[in-house]
Design an enzyme around this catalytic site. Structure first.
Site, PDB file in Angstrom:
ATOM      1  N   ILE A  32      47.016   7.337 -49.207  1.00 16.98           N
ATOM      2  CA  ILE A  32      45.867   8.221 -48.996  1.00 16.98           C
ATOM      3  C   ILE A  32      46.305   9.616 -48.532  1.00 16.98           C
ATOM      4  CG2 ILE A  32      45.328   7.718 -46.562  1.00 16.98           C
ATOM      5  CD1 ILE A  32      42.409   7.194 -47.539  1.00 16.98           C
ATOM      6  N   HIS A  99      54.860  -2.806 -45.683  1.00 20.45           N
ATOM      7  CA  HIS A  99      54.708  -1.995 -46.893  1.00 20.45           C
ATOM      8  C   HIS A  99      55.952  -1.162 -47.149  1.00 20.45           C
ATOM      9  CE1 HIS A  99      53.076   0.189 -43.417  1.00 20.45           C
ATOM     10  NE2 HIS A  99      53.499   1.299 -44.000  1.00 20.45           N
TER      11      HIS A  99
HETATM   12  P1  5GP Z   1      53.323   3.652 -41.944  1.00 21.18           P
HETATM   13  O1  5GP Z   1      53.258   4.856 -41.048  1.00 21.18           O
HETATM   14  O2  5GP Z   1      52.717   2.437 -41.294  1.00 21.18           O
HETATM   15  O3  5GP Z   1      54.701   3.398 -42.492  1.00 21.18           O
HETATM   16  O4  5GP Z   1      52.499   4.025 -43.225  1.00 21.18           O
HETATM   17  C1  5GP Z   1      51.152   3.759 -43.373  1.00 21.18           C
HETATM   18  C2  5GP Z   1      50.705   4.538 -44.578  1.00 21.18           C
HETATM   19  O5  5GP Z   1      49.447   4.046 -44.984  1.00 21.18           O
HETATM   20  C3  5GP Z   1      50.520   6.035 -44.303  1.00 21.18           C
HETATM   21  O6  5GP Z   1      51.357   6.771 -45.188  1.00 21.18           O
HETATM   22  C4  5GP Z   1      49.045   6.275 -44.541  1.00 21.18           C
HETATM   23  O7  5GP Z   1      48.785   7.514 -45.172  1.00 21.18           O
HETATM   24  C5  5GP Z   1      48.660   5.108 -45.423  1.00 21.18           C
HETATM   25  N1  5GP Z   1      47.274   4.673 -45.261  1.00 21.18           N
HETATM   26  C6  5GP Z   1      46.642   4.402 -44.095  1.00 21.18           C
HETATM   27  N2  5GP Z   1      45.373   3.993 -44.336  1.00 21.18           N
HETATM   28  C7  5GP Z   1      45.227   4.010 -45.687  1.00 21.18           C
HETATM   29  C8  5GP Z   1      44.124   3.686 -46.548  1.00 21.18           C
HETATM   30  O8  5GP Z   1      43.025   3.311 -46.127  1.00 21.18           O
HETATM   31  N3  5GP Z   1      44.326   3.817 -47.883  1.00 21.18           N
HETATM   32  C9  5GP Z   1      45.535   4.221 -48.394  1.00 21.18           C
HETATM   33  N4  5GP Z   1      45.621   4.320 -49.721  1.00 21.18           N
HETATM   34  N5  5GP Z   1      46.585   4.533 -47.615  1.00 21.18           N
HETATM   35  C10 5GP Z   1      46.434   4.421 -46.272  1.00 21.18           C
END
Ligand code: 5GP
Ligand code: ZN
Length: 112
Positions: A32, A99
């Protein structure tokens, strides 16, 4: 499915996403808030909190996701790309459903 997990809600179709790929084990969708021209996330459908909580029983899904990353990157038009797995709060993880970030498509990614 974990009740409060945003990615489990995306898998369940309760929150929309811009889908890149789906099969019985895996979902890929565009981030997103992309940090590159192309930036998608690859996740197991089974809720796994992080890479640190993986065990031998997750070997197959980790292998599947790892091998899918270059295939999907190529389909998205990337010849080079970066994969990133943030693990734990201090590792920058914000969503606690494992992820892989896959991103690229800009001229040249910085070294780190
Ligand atoms: P982290 O910081 O946990 O490695 O990455 C989480 C990722 O998930 C971030 O890059 C953030 O932009 C993405 N993200 C969080 N919420 C959503 C959502 O509702 N939809 C999508 N498509 N991405 C999300
Ligand atoms: Zn989840």
């Amino acid at each position: 499915m974990s009740q409060d997990c945003i990615f489990c809600k995306i898998i369940a179709g309760e929150i929309p996403c811009n889908k890149v790929y789906e099969d019985e084990d895996v979902l890929a969708f565009h981030d997103i808030s992309p940090i590159a021209k192309v930036h998608f996330l690859l996740i197991p459908k089974r809720h796994i909190e992080s890479l640190a909580s993986c065990t031998e029983r997750d070997a197959e899904i980790l292998s599947k996701i790892t091998l899918l990353a270059p295939k999907l990157a190529k389909e998205q038009g990337l010849d080079g790309f970066r994969t990133m797995i943030n693990t734990g709060k201090s590792g920058g993880q914000e969503v606690f459903h494992l992820h892989y970030h896959v991103f690229g498509g800009d001229a040249q990614l910085p070294k780190t």
